[in-house]
Design an enzyme around this catalytic site. Structure first.
Site, PDB file in Angstrom:
ATOM      1  N   ALA A  85      -3.682  -0.544  -4.536  1.00 46.75           N
ATOM      2  CA  ALA A  85      -3.079   0.438  -3.625  1.00 46.75           C
ATOM      3  C   ALA A  85      -3.587   0.352  -2.171  1.00 46.75           C
ATOM      4  O   ALA A  85      -2.785   0.219  -1.241  1.00 46.75           O
ATOM      5  CB  ALA A  85      -3.280   1.835  -4.207  1.00 46.75           C
ATOM      6  N   ASP A  94      -3.379   4.637  -8.163  1.00 47.89           N
ATOM      7  CA  ASP A  94      -2.268   4.270  -7.272  1.00 47.89           C
ATOM      8  C   ASP A  94      -1.630   5.481  -6.621  1.00 47.89           C
ATOM      9  O   ASP A  94      -1.075   5.386  -5.530  1.00 47.89           O
ATOM     10  CB  ASP A  94      -1.217   3.469  -8.042  1.00 47.89           C
ATOM     11  CG  ASP A  94      -1.757   2.078  -8.316  1.00 47.89           C
ATOM     12  OD1 ASP A  94      -2.511   1.917  -9.293  1.00 47.89           O
ATOM     13  OD2 ASP A  94      -1.481   1.177  -7.508  1.00 47.89           O
ATOM     14  N   ARG A 126      -2.248  -7.050  -3.965  1.00 44.56           N
ATOM     15  CA  ARG A 126      -1.939  -5.916  -4.849  1.00 44.56           C
ATOM     16  C   ARG A 126      -3.137  -4.979  -4.821  1.00 44.56           C
ATOM     17  O   ARG A 126      -4.176  -5.302  -4.236  1.00 44.56           O
ATOM     18  CB  ARG A 126      -1.548  -6.361  -6.268  1.00 44.56           C
ATOM     19  CG  ARG A 126      -2.194  -7.583  -6.815  1.00 44.56           C
ATOM     20  CD  ARG A 126      -3.650  -7.472  -7.095  1.00 44.56           C
ATOM     21  NE  ARG A 126      -3.990  -6.301  -7.885  1.00 44.56           N
ATOM     22  CZ  ARG A 126      -5.184  -5.755  -7.933  1.00 44.56           C
ATOM     23  NH1 ARG A 126      -6.187  -6.251  -7.201  1.00 44.56           N
ATOM     24  NH2 ARG A 126      -5.442  -4.704  -8.666  1.00 44.56           N
ATOM     25  N   GLN A 140      -5.200  -8.352 -14.600  1.00 48.16           N
ATOM     26  CA  GLN A 140      -6.019  -8.180 -13.393  1.00 48.16           C
ATOM     27  C   GLN A 140      -7.497  -7.986 -13.746  1.00 48.16           C
ATOM     28  O   GLN A 140      -8.372  -8.350 -12.960  1.00 48.16           O
ATOM     29  CB  GLN A 140      -5.541  -6.966 -12.594  1.00 48.16           C
ATOM     30  CG  GLN A 140      -4.184  -7.116 -11.927  1.00 48.16           C
ATOM     31  CD  GLN A 140      -3.057  -6.568 -12.781  1.00 48.16           C
ATOM     32  OE1 GLN A 140      -3.107  -6.635 -14.009  1.00 48.16           O
ATOM     33  NE2 GLN A 140      -2.035  -6.038 -12.145  1.00 48.16           N
TER      34      GLN A 140
HETATM   35  O1  MRU Z   1      -0.140  -3.631 -10.085  1.00 48.51           O
HETATM   36  P1  MRU Z   1      -1.413  -3.616  -9.287  1.00 48.51           P
HETATM   37  O2  MRU Z   1      -2.325  -4.761  -9.598  1.00 48.51           O
HETATM   38  O3  MRU Z   1      -1.156  -3.443  -7.807  1.00 48.51           O
HETATM   39  O4  MRU Z   1      -2.131  -2.304  -9.796  1.00 48.51           O
HETATM   40  C1  MRU Z   1      -3.371  -1.974  -9.243  1.00 48.51           C
HETATM   41  C2  MRU Z   1      -4.024  -0.841  -9.888  1.00 48.51           C
HETATM   42  O5  MRU Z   1      -3.477  -0.162 -10.741  1.00 48.51           O
HETATM   43  C3  MRU Z   1      -5.366  -0.468  -9.361  1.00 48.51           C
HETATM   44  O6  MRU Z   1      -6.191   0.010 -10.368  1.00 48.51           O
HETATM   45  C4  MRU Z   1      -5.160   0.612  -8.303  1.00 48.51           C
HETATM   46  O7  MRU Z   1      -4.279   0.178  -7.304  1.00 48.51           O
HETATM   47  C5  MRU Z   1      -6.424   1.032  -7.684  1.00 48.51           C
HETATM   48  S1  MRU Z   1      -6.933  -0.100  -6.487  1.00 48.51           S
HETATM   49  C6  MRU Z   1      -8.297   0.415  -5.673  1.00 48.51           C
END
Ligand code: MRU
Length: 359
Positions: free
Chosen positions: A54, A242, A52, A201
């Site tokens: 982005a 994202d 997970r 997370q």
């Molecule tokens: O649902 P996720 O864990 O994939 O969400 C991730 C995020 O919101 C992060 O902060 C974002 O992807 C930035 S990653 C460098």
């Protein structure tokens, strides 16, 4: 004592014809890796959040297409391209919000359609492109770190939300890359990591990876940051993204908007660290960004144990939009971009689009 290579967390890798991912659902208890040799498992790993964040999702999807291409036995280029289009469709459907996924799939599909030569040449070009994307991701994180570290002073305390670290990228991280870079410049930084309900997370991943690197980190629940700001204990906030629209409106993990509102109220600078691949210049503003909604069980249950009344209705958007007015600046691999965003972010647009617009 860990060797250098054991210390570096590489979240997404290509290893002798297979994709190797850190299994983020096993953290913080176990650092486990999954090996993937079938492209369909890539879509599944993205959907179930084994991988997970982005940039990590984008690079994994790119490797998935390269892997899938290897398995195609097609008697014509047209058939090969049509199988690749199908795979791209499945990968695109795996998660909706992080634009890096679509950016990566589009970039790989350009290789499919534009590479000259036979099918073997395309397969080789695809793996080269995916590996280039992995290397570029690490390089752009380092550059973001270089630019962003200038914003931090020795002794600063930084709030972050979710995980925008090594685990959300190929390695090093965006928001956490900035903190790593400041620490490498011998600035002592203390991080407050929002727990980041519902999937946590912040507590499970950010706290784990910073602690592993010896970077001081304190976990707070999402509702505690305002008090810290009021007490003057947060010097700035740095988060990832994202998807960022042309005007700077930013989709990031649910709760980012709350943090930005609190920061504005308390006069705390609020930065977004993201590579150019996270900007979606096709969208004028954040209201057009698709927001993923996930299963209610993420809210009603903690570690598989139900903590809500049985059957209670739940709303569970995975992301929110932080309006650009709340953002102090974007830390990118091309430098830090300050307001007015609409005008200044336009400089990040790929050359190709700019020509299309001016034509
Ligand atoms: O649902 P996720 O864990 O994939 O969400 C991730 C995020 O919101 C992060 O902060 C974002 O992807 C930035 S990653 C460098």
């Amino acid at each position: 004592m860990k060797t250098e290579s054991e210390k570096i967390l590489q979240t997404v890798a290509w290893d002798r014809g297979k994709i190797r991912l850190i299994d983020q659902t096993a953290l913080p208890d176990k650092l486990d890796y999954v090996e993937i040799s079938d492209w369909r498992e890539v879509a599944q790993a993205i959907r179930t959040m084994v991988v997970r964040g982005a940039p990590a999702i984008g690079c994994t999807a790119a490797l998935g297409l390269a892997l899938g291409a290897r398995g195609i036995i097609a008697e014509s280029r047209a058939k090969f391209e049509s199988r690749m289009d199908q795979m791209a469709g499945v990968l695109r459907a795996s998660r909706p919000t992080a634009v890096n996924l679509f950016w990566a799939v589009d970039r790989m599909m350009r290789v499919v359609h534009e590479t000259e030569g036979n099918i073997v040449d395309i397969k080789d070009a695809l793996i080269n492109e995916a590996l280039t994307m992995l290397a570029e991701d690490i390089e752009s994180n380092r550059r973001m770190g270089h630019y962003g570290a200038e914003l931090l002073q020795d002794g600063d305390t930084v709030l972050t939300h979710c995980n925008a670290g090594a685990l959300a990228t190929v390695a090093y991280g965006t928001a956490l890359g900035v903190i790593r870079a400041a620490m490498e410049q011998n600035k002592q930084i203390h991080v407050y990591a929002d727990e980041t309900r519902p999937r946590m997370q912040g507590m499970k991943l950010t706290a784990w990876e910073l602690d592993r690197d010896g970077i001081p980190v304190t976990v707070i629940t999402d509702s505690m940051a305002a008090v810290l700001m009021r007490q003057g204990k947060i010097n700035c906030a740095i988060v990832g993204a994202d998807r960022i629209a042309s005007n700077g409106d930013t989709a990031n993990k649910i709760g980012t908007y709350n943090a930005a509102v609190m920061a504005k109220f308390h006069n705390v600078k609020f930065y977004v660290a993201a590579p150019v691949s996270t900007f979606d210049f096709t969208l004028p503003s954040g209201e057009h960004i698709p927001i993923e909604e996930r299963e209610s069980v993420e809210v009603t249950h903690i570690e598989g144990i139900r903590v809500a009344p049985a059957g209670i209705p739940v709303w569970n958007p995975a992301f929110d939009i932080t309006p650009h007015e709340l953002i102090s600046g974007f830390i990118t691999e091309k430098g830090i971009i300050y307001p007015p965003f609409e005008q200044n972010l336009a400089r990040l647009r790929p050359e190709r689009d700019r020509q299309a617009i001016s034509a």
